[in-house]
Design an enzyme around this catalytic site. Structure first.
Site, short mmCIF file in Angstrom:
data_model
loop_
_atom_site.label_atom_id
_atom_site.label_comp_id
_atom_site.label_asym_id
_atom_site.label_seq_id
_atom_site.Cartn_x
_atom_site.Cartn_y
_atom_site.Cartn_z
N LYS A 139 0.67 -1.40 -0.38
CA LYS A 139 0.45 -0.33 -0.39
C LYS A 139 0.58 1.46 -0.32
O LYS A 139 1.54 1.16 0.39
CB LYS A 139 -0.26 -0.03 1.51
CG LYS A 139 -2.69 0.58 1.49
CD LYS A 139 -2.95 0.11 0.83
CE LYS A 139 -4.56 0.88 0.24
NZ LYS A 139 -5.74 0.07 -0.53
N ASP A 179 -6.85 4.91 -5.31
CA ASP A 179 -7.80 4.52 -3.36
C ASP A 179 -7.91 5.70 -3.26
O ASP A 179 -8.49 6.51 -4.31
CB ASP A 179 -6.71 4.33 -2.21
CG ASP A 179 -7.52 3.30 -1.00
OD1 ASP A 179 -8.10 2.29 -1.15
OD2 ASP A 179 -7.82 4.22 -0.28
P1 NDP Z 1 -12.68 8.04 -2.47
O1 NDP Z 1 -12.00 9.46 -2.39
O2 NDP Z 1 -13.87 7.70 -4.42
O3 NDP Z 1 -14.01 8.65 -1.67
C1 NDP Z 1 -14.58 8.77 -0.30
C2 NDP Z 1 -15.46 9.30 -0.51
O4 NDP Z 1 -15.29 8.73 1.29
C3 NDP Z 1 -15.99 10.84 -0.42
O5 NDP Z 1 -17.21 11.20 -0.93
C4 NDP Z 1 -15.84 11.17 0.59
O6 NDP Z 1 -16.06 12.07 1.28
C5 NDP Z 1 -15.67 10.17 1.86
N1 NDP Z 1 -14.91 10.15 3.05
C6 NDP Z 1 -13.76 10.37 3.48
N2 NDP Z 1 -13.62 10.59 4.47
C7 NDP Z 1 -14.58 10.79 5.37
C8 NDP Z 1 -14.46 10.67 6.68
N3 NDP Z 1 -14.23 11.10 7.59
N4 NDP Z 1 -16.19 11.24 6.87
C9 NDP Z 1 -17.24 11.27 6.28
N5 NDP Z 1 -16.52 10.32 5.20
C10 NDP Z 1 -15.57 11.03 4.28
O7 NDP Z 1 -12.39 6.58 -2.35
P2 NDP Z 1 -12.99 4.97 -3.09
O8 NDP Z 1 -14.55 5.10 -3.13
O9 NDP Z 1 -12.07 4.83 -3.54
O10 NDP Z 1 -12.60 4.68 -1.53
C11 NDP Z 1 -13.24 4.68 -0.02
C12 NDP Z 1 -12.92 3.21 0.80
O11 NDP Z 1 -12.66 2.25 -0.06
C13 NDP Z 1 -11.62 3.79 1.01
O12 NDP Z 1 -11.76 3.42 3.00
C14 NDP Z 1 -10.97 3.55 0.62
O13 NDP Z 1 -9.68 2.68 0.84
C15 NDP Z 1 -11.61 1.54 -0.02
N6 NDP Z 1 -11.53 0.54 -1.12
C16 NDP Z 1 -11.69 1.79 -2.02
C17 NDP Z 1 -11.38 0.42 -3.34
C18 NDP Z 1 -10.82 1.43 -4.32
O14 NDP Z 1 -10.73 0.13 -5.35
N7 NDP Z 1 -11.09 2.00 -4.60
C19 NDP Z 1 -10.86 -1.25 -2.64
C20 NDP Z 1 -11.35 -1.79 -1.90
C21 NDP Z 1 -11.30 -0.65 -0.68
P3 NDP Z 1 -15.80 13.87 -0.10
O15 NDP Z 1 -16.62 13.44 -0.80
O16 NDP Z 1 -16.25 15.02 1.20
O17 NDP Z 1 -14.66 12.97 -0.42
O1 2IT Z 2 -8.07 -1.54 -0.70
C1 2IT Z 2 -7.61 -1.52 -2.10
O2 2IT Z 2 -8.08 -3.05 -2.50
C2 2IT Z 2 -7.74 -1.25 -2.79
N1 2IT Z 2 -7.94 0.55 -3.02
C3 2IT Z 2 -7.21 -1.16 -4.25
C4 2IT Z 2 -6.33 -2.28 -4.66
C5 2IT Z 2 -5.71 -2.24 -5.65
O3 2IT Z 2 -4.58 -2.98 -5.99
O4 2IT Z 2 -6.66 -2.64 -6.87
#
Ligand code: NDP
Ligand code: 2IT
Length: 457
Positions: A139, A179
């Site tokens: 990561k 992420d």
């Molecule tokens: P994004 O940056 O696209 O979206 C994050 C969202 O969470 C935004 O709407 C943001 O608000 C909100 N947010 C951030 N901090 C807070 C907080 N403290 N309280 C409430 N809302 C909050 O990220 P992702 O959707 O990619 O990731 C979201 C989660 O999923 C993370 O934990 C990530 O590690 C996990 N994840 C992501 C993967 C991926 O493929 N992208 C894969 C597996 C897990 P705002 O819009 O105001 O910024």
């Molecule tokens: O938390 C996660 O699994 C991710 N942000 C995706 C990682 C990846 O390599 O696609």
């Protein structure tokens, strides 16, 4: 899997327990302040006892799993639009490569530090193992806030970040993806600078790329869709489905919006959502396309709610709303005991983690005692990294697979992830609905066998 193990077979021998305690002491001694990382390690150490009772030889592997193979912390200098020099701290933690190249996302957010990255990297080792694909765990990221930067500033930041990364990653070494705060646009900019530095056309060094650069069909959707495929398996085991269910989804980013699309397609109503600035309730159902448009223009969920007559905003958590299903898809520590109790009181059926670590250990205990179905992130959100692995395969074979093809593979992988966690829950904990301990046990078995087979390296 074979016969479920009885209560007596599940306790490791005293010397094995002593080995585990020593690993835990080393973790605390080396990095006493990394509380997020500690919480995650403790969860795994607690889950693997019954596996160690069967395989005492794997106790020796634990110490190596808890210490990253390599931790890279670096300065990221860049120039803002006003011509001032700015400095951020960048990270890449290459945690474990026994199953394949390090694989995991990059997070850009002001809250990023080594504790956050180690927690996410440790989680990633097990998540990646559960997918059944040949990818190690890693990561990275930076304490950079893309929301406070213009597009040209974000590009300069990505380019500076990529220069350091260029010496550390590669298609056969370490394959970062996005992420929080990092999407296809940023991955495209990082890849562009990476290829300049290494002098190679090497799109397989990153995943989550824009489609035109070889990004897999359905990679943006994969995490959110996979969460819902996992949820549907949990509900199926409960004899329920999503048709007519009320769902609360936190966050309104990549994972959240695609999870919303998928639950709505299955007949559910999204009655609440949130972002970093607040939450919204809308009993008649959130209009995801309208929300996506507002968020795409830099607006908040409150800006969205202003345009909707039936929507109400709040500063509090969305998880106090009445719902049958809760999908925390924003960030870590979103559901604490108060929110867990509210979900239980409201008759919630299942809580499935789209984000990494959104439900605290104390909240998980409350859900467990109340019999609420729980899908841990390392299993439920594995669809994103699984499709990243499919993107690596497409890059290696110079192929492009259709969205339908990728979706079928994703759905099959999520069924396998679910079944691995369920079967290990049954075998090692006597409870097929204990997906949390089951996921840890199944993932540990696969990684431990690989680490053990490599000798002491
Ligand atoms: P994004 O940056 O696209 O979206 C994050 C969202 O969470 C935004 O709407 C943001 O608000 C909100 N947010 C951030 N901090 C807070 C907080 N403290 N309280 C409430 N809302 C909050 O990220 P992702 O959707 O990619 O990731 C979201 C989660 O999923 C993370 O934990 C990530 O590690 C996990 N994840 C992501 C993967 C991926 O493929 N992208 C894969 C597996 C897990 P705002 O819009 O105001 O910024
Ligand atoms: O938390 C996660 O699994 C991710 N942000 C995706 C990682 C990846 O390599 O696609």
């Amino acid at each position: 899997m074979g016969r479920a193990r009885g209560q007596d077979d599940r306790r490791p021998a005293p010397e094995t327990r002593a080995q585990v305690r020593e690993v835990w002491r080393d973790v605390l001694r080396r990095d006493p302040h990394q509380t997020l990382f500690h919480g995650d390690v403790l969860g795994v150490l607690r889950s693997v006892g019954p596996v160690l009772a069967e395989h005492p030889e794997y106790a020796d592997v634990l110490g190596r799993l808890c210490e990253p193979e390599r931790q890279i912390v670096f300065r990221v200098p860049w120039t803002d639009d006003a011509g001032r020099t700015r400095v951020n701290r960048g990270f890449r933690v290459q945690f474990n490569s026994a199953l394949g190249p390090y694989k995991g996302g990059l997070r850009f957010a002001p809250s990023v530090d080594l504790d956050v990255i180690k927690f996410l990297g440790f989680e990633q080792i097990f998540k990646n193992a559960l997918t059944g694909q040949d990818i190690g765990g890693g990561k990275g990221g930076a304490d950079f806030d893309p929301k406070q930067a213009s597009p040209t500033e974000v590009m300069r930041f990505c380019q500076s970040f990529a220069v350091e990364l260029a010496r550390r990653v590669g298609a056969a070494v370490d394959v970062p993806a996005g992420d929080m705060g990092v999407g296809p646009r940023e991955i495209g900019w990082i890849l562009g600078q990476y290829q300049r530095v290494v002098g190679l056309h090497e799109p397989g060094a990153f995943t989550g790329k824009p489609a035109v650069l070889g990004g897999s069909a359905l990679r943006p959707e994969a995490t959110g869709f996979g969460v819902v495929y996992f949820l549907q398996r949990i509900l199926g085991e409960q004899g329920r489905d999503l048709d007519g269910a009320r769902v609360v989804v936190s966050g309104s980013g990549n994972v959240a919006l695609h999870a919303m699309d998928k639950v709505i397609a299955a007949g559910a109503t999204v009655v609440g959502c949130s972002d970093s600035r607040g939450s919204v309730s809308e009993p008649d159902g959130v209009d995801v396309d309208a929300l996506r448009e507002v968020k795409g223009q830099g607006g908040s969920v409150a800006d969205y709610a202003e345009k909707r007559s039936g929507a109400q905003t709040s500063d509090g958590s969305a998880f106090t709303l009445e719902c049958e299903v809760a999908l925390p898809c924003a960030t870590q520590n979103e559901i604490r005991p108060d929110e867990a109790r509210a979900l239980v009181d409201n008759g919630c059926w299942a809580v499935v983690e789209g984000a990494n670590g959104p439900v605290t250990p104390a909240a998980r205990e409350i859900l467990r005692e109340a019999g609420v179905g729980f899908g841990p992130g390392k299993a439920a959100n594995a669809g994103g990294v699984a499709v990243s692995a499919l993107e690596m395969q497409q890059a290696a074979g110079r192929e492009r697979w259709s969205a339908q093809d990728v979706d079928e593979r994703l759905a099959a992988i999520m069924v396998d992830v679910h079944d691995r966690a369920r079967d290990a829950g049954e075998r090692y904990c006597g409870d097929p609905t204990d997906y949390e301990n089951g996921a840890n046990a199944a993932a540990f078995l696969r990684v431990a066998e690989a680490v053990h087979s490599l000798g002491v390296v």
